[in-house]
Write a protein that holds these residues in place. Structure first.
Motif, PDB file in Angstrom:
ATOM      1  N   ILE A 127      -3.139   7.252  -0.800  1.00  0.00           N
ATOM      2  CA  ILE A 127      -4.413   7.331  -0.088  1.00  0.00           C
ATOM      3  C   ILE A 127      -4.603   8.739   0.477  1.00  0.00           C
ATOM      4  O   ILE A 127      -5.706   9.304   0.435  1.00  0.00           O
ATOM      5  CB  ILE A 127      -4.469   6.278   1.037  1.00  0.00           C
ATOM      6  CG1 ILE A 127      -4.412   4.870   0.446  1.00  0.00           C
ATOM      7  CG2 ILE A 127      -5.736   6.442   1.874  1.00  0.00           C
ATOM      8  CD1 ILE A 127      -4.312   3.779   1.497  1.00  0.00           C
TER       9      ILE A 127
ATOM     10  N   CYS B 276      -5.636  11.161  -2.260  1.00  0.00           N
ATOM     11  CA  CYS B 276      -7.052  10.987  -2.607  1.00  0.00           C
ATOM     12  C   CYS B 276      -7.946  11.574  -1.519  1.00  0.00           C
ATOM     13  O   CYS B 276      -8.954  12.226  -1.817  1.00  0.00           O
ATOM     14  CB  CYS B 276      -7.362   9.503  -2.795  1.00  0.00           C
ATOM     15  SG  CYS B 276      -6.554   8.744  -4.222  1.00  0.00           S
TER      16      CYS B 276
ATOM     17  N   THR C 148       0.760   4.713   1.205  1.00  0.00           N
ATOM     18  CA  THR C 148       0.023   5.585   2.116  1.00  0.00           C
ATOM     19  C   THR C 148      -0.125   6.979   1.522  1.00  0.00           C
ATOM     20  O   THR C 148      -1.175   7.623   1.655  1.00  0.00           O
ATOM     21  CB  THR C 148       0.736   5.656   3.476  1.00  0.00           C
ATOM     22  OG1 THR C 148       0.895   4.338   3.984  1.00  0.00           O
ATOM     23  CG2 THR C 148      -0.074   6.477   4.470  1.00  0.00           C
TER      24      THR C 148
ATOM     25  N   VAL D 183     -12.294   7.733  -0.489  1.00  0.00           N
ATOM     26  CA  VAL D 183     -11.542   6.808   0.368  1.00  0.00           C
ATOM     27  C   VAL D 183     -11.961   6.947   1.828  1.00  0.00           C
ATOM     28  O   VAL D 183     -11.196   6.623   2.739  1.00  0.00           O
ATOM     29  CB  VAL D 183     -10.015   7.022   0.221  1.00  0.00           C
ATOM     30  CG1 VAL D 183      -9.541   6.611  -1.168  1.00  0.00           C
ATOM     31  CG2 VAL D 183      -9.623   8.468   0.523  1.00  0.00           C
TER      32      VAL D 183
ATOM     33  N   LEU E 283     -11.419   4.255   4.307  1.00  0.00           N
ATOM     34  CA  LEU E 283     -10.047   3.987   4.747  1.00  0.00           C
ATOM     35  C   LEU E 283      -9.612   4.908   5.885  1.00  0.00           C
ATOM     36  O   LEU E 283      -8.440   4.889   6.267  1.00  0.00           O
ATOM     37  CB  LEU E 283      -9.086   4.134   3.568  1.00  0.00           C
ATOM     38  CG  LEU E 283      -9.337   3.181   2.392  1.00  0.00           C
ATOM     39  CD1 LEU E 283      -8.343   3.431   1.268  1.00  0.00           C
ATOM     40  CD2 LEU E 283      -9.278   1.725   2.840  1.00  0.00           C
TER      41      LEU E 283
ATOM     42  N   THR F 166       0.825  -1.203   0.000  1.00  0.00           N
ATOM     43  CA  THR F 166       0.000   0.000   0.000  1.00  0.00           C
ATOM     44  C   THR F 166       0.864   1.260   0.000  1.00  0.00           C
ATOM     45  O   THR F 166       1.809   1.379   0.775  1.00  0.00           O
ATOM     46  CB  THR F 166      -0.915   0.007   1.227  1.00  0.00           C
ATOM     47  OG1 THR F 166      -1.768  -1.135   1.165  1.00  0.00           O
ATOM     48  CG2 THR F 166      -1.775   1.258   1.276  1.00  0.00           C
TER      49      THR F 166
ATOM     50  N   PHE G  26      -5.487  -0.913  -6.898  1.00  0.00           N
ATOM     51  CA  PHE G  26      -6.212   0.081  -6.095  1.00  0.00           C
ATOM     52  C   PHE G  26      -7.145   0.899  -6.981  1.00  0.00           C
ATOM     53  O   PHE G  26      -8.300   1.163  -6.625  1.00  0.00           O
ATOM     54  CB  PHE G  26      -5.209   0.993  -5.384  1.00  0.00           C
ATOM     55  CG  PHE G  26      -5.841   2.033  -4.495  1.00  0.00           C
ATOM     56  CD1 PHE G  26      -6.037   1.793  -3.149  1.00  0.00           C
ATOM     57  CD2 PHE G  26      -6.243   3.264  -5.012  1.00  0.00           C
ATOM     58  CE1 PHE G  26      -6.625   2.752  -2.322  1.00  0.00           C
ATOM     59  CE2 PHE G  26      -6.830   4.229  -4.203  1.00  0.00           C
ATOM     60  CZ  PHE G  26      -7.019   3.966  -2.851  1.00  0.00           C
TER      61      PHE G  26
ATOM     62  N   HIS H  81     -11.293   0.846  -6.362  1.00  0.00           N
ATOM     63  CA  HIS H  81     -11.968   2.032  -5.836  1.00  0.00           C
ATOM     64  C   HIS H  81     -12.619   2.894  -6.917  1.00  0.00           C
ATOM     65  O   HIS H  81     -13.113   3.988  -6.617  1.00  0.00           O
ATOM     66  CB  HIS H  81     -10.979   2.876  -5.023  1.00  0.00           C
ATOM     67  CG  HIS H  81     -10.569   2.228  -3.738  1.00  0.00           C
ATOM     68  ND1 HIS H  81     -11.290   2.353  -2.573  1.00  0.00           N
ATOM     69  CD2 HIS H  81      -9.513   1.417  -3.453  1.00  0.00           C
ATOM     70  CE1 HIS H  81     -10.691   1.667  -1.613  1.00  0.00           C
ATOM     71  NE2 HIS H  81      -9.621   1.093  -2.121  1.00  0.00           N
TER      72      HIS H  81
END
Length: 290
Positions: free
Chosen positions: A224, A227, A221, A268, A271, A219, A244, A248
């Motif tokens: 994320i 986003c 970070t 997101v 998350l 992942t 990803f 999504h």
């Protein structure tokens, strides 16, 4: 209940603060230790952010419930050798957490210890509505470990030559400091709470990840967080980012010639750290929640 988190490394782990906040909301508490020796002898739960777990510390705390968390497989040099060593030499815990199935398979534990997966999350403050500047000061922004920018210096140079202004959030290594200061605006280390505002000073987020194991399967970070802050993403092309994007309903632009016309920033909100952590079955195993 007091949970003792042991993190002897130097890596920044935002999940430690998220764990502390989550446990406090449940009426429990967390203490982070940089040295295993500082964990008291009467500890009930020891949560290791692996790393190597010393056998003498495991023996001293043998009465406790031990959790080994693997947020990443080993990184170069010699990553496979390091992963084999962990598999062969780590003390056996009562429970394991892995970032994803690839990390679990790469480490290859086959001793029957219960496990589950806990992916990375994002601070809820990144998701808070915030007015964007009408005219951002920067084109791109990069957030994260600047050691990894070594192989992307030619790319940053090309962006500068194309008239792109880049914001670099973080502390560069000493030997890269002069170079990065000539290629972008470097903030230095900043409090995590200031990062969302800084991100929104740019038009898009730069997700610069090498197409190399383990990075290509783990992942990002920073992506994320881009986003969550509402930024379109310009990325290098590798397996995890494509997965990803599909999962999504996102659409990113890919280097070396990004087309940002059709970029889609995904939602997101699922998350956010509280929502990521509440999905763990481990809390019920520990008797910390119904």
């Amino acid at each position: 209940m007091l949970i003792h988190f042991i993190h002897p490394g130097s890596a920044y782990l935002p999940e430690l603060a998220a764990y502390g906040d989550f446990l406090a909301a449940l009426g429990h508490s967390a203490q982070v230790h940089s040295r295993p020796a500082s964990v008291p002898a009467d500890a009930v739960i020891c949560w290791w952010m692996c790393g190597r777990v010393p056998h003498d510390a495991a023996r001293r705390l043998s009465h406790a419930f031990h959790i080994h968390e693997y947020a990443s497989a080993s990184v170069p040099p010699w990553p496979k050798v390091k992963d084999r060593a962990k598999r062969a030499l780590q003390p056996v815990p009562q429970y394991r957490l892995f970032q994803n199935t690839w990390v679990r398979d790469r480490l290859g534990f086959s001793d029957g210890v219960p496990y589950e997966f806990r992916d990375m999350g994002v601070e809820p403050s990144f998701l808070a509505p915030c007015a964007r500047r009408a005219a951002p000061e920067f084109d791109g922004v990069y957030l994260g470990d600047m050691q990894r920018l070594r192989q992307f210096v030619p790319l940053l140079t090309a962006l500068q030559q194309a008239g792109q202004r880049t914001l670099l959030i973080g502390e560069p290594p000493v030997d890269l400091c002069k170079t990065l200061h000539t290629l972008g605006h470097v903030t230095g280390r900043v409090p995590h709470g200031q990062v969302p505002t800084l991100l929104r000073r740019a038009r898009y987020g730069l997700n610069l990840v090498p197409d190399q194991l383990p990075y290509s399967q783990q992942t990002s970070t920073k992506l994320i967080e881009y986003c969550a802050a509402g930024l379109p993403v310009v990325s290098t092309d590798y397996d995890w980012v494509r997965a990803f994007e599909a999962r999504h309903g996102a659409r990113f632009a890919y280097l070396p010639i990004p087309d940002m016309a059709g970029c889609v920033v995904p939602d997101v909100s699922t998350l956010a750290w509280p929502r990521v952590l509440e999905r763990l079955a481990l809390w019920r195993r520990l008797g910390l929640c119904p």
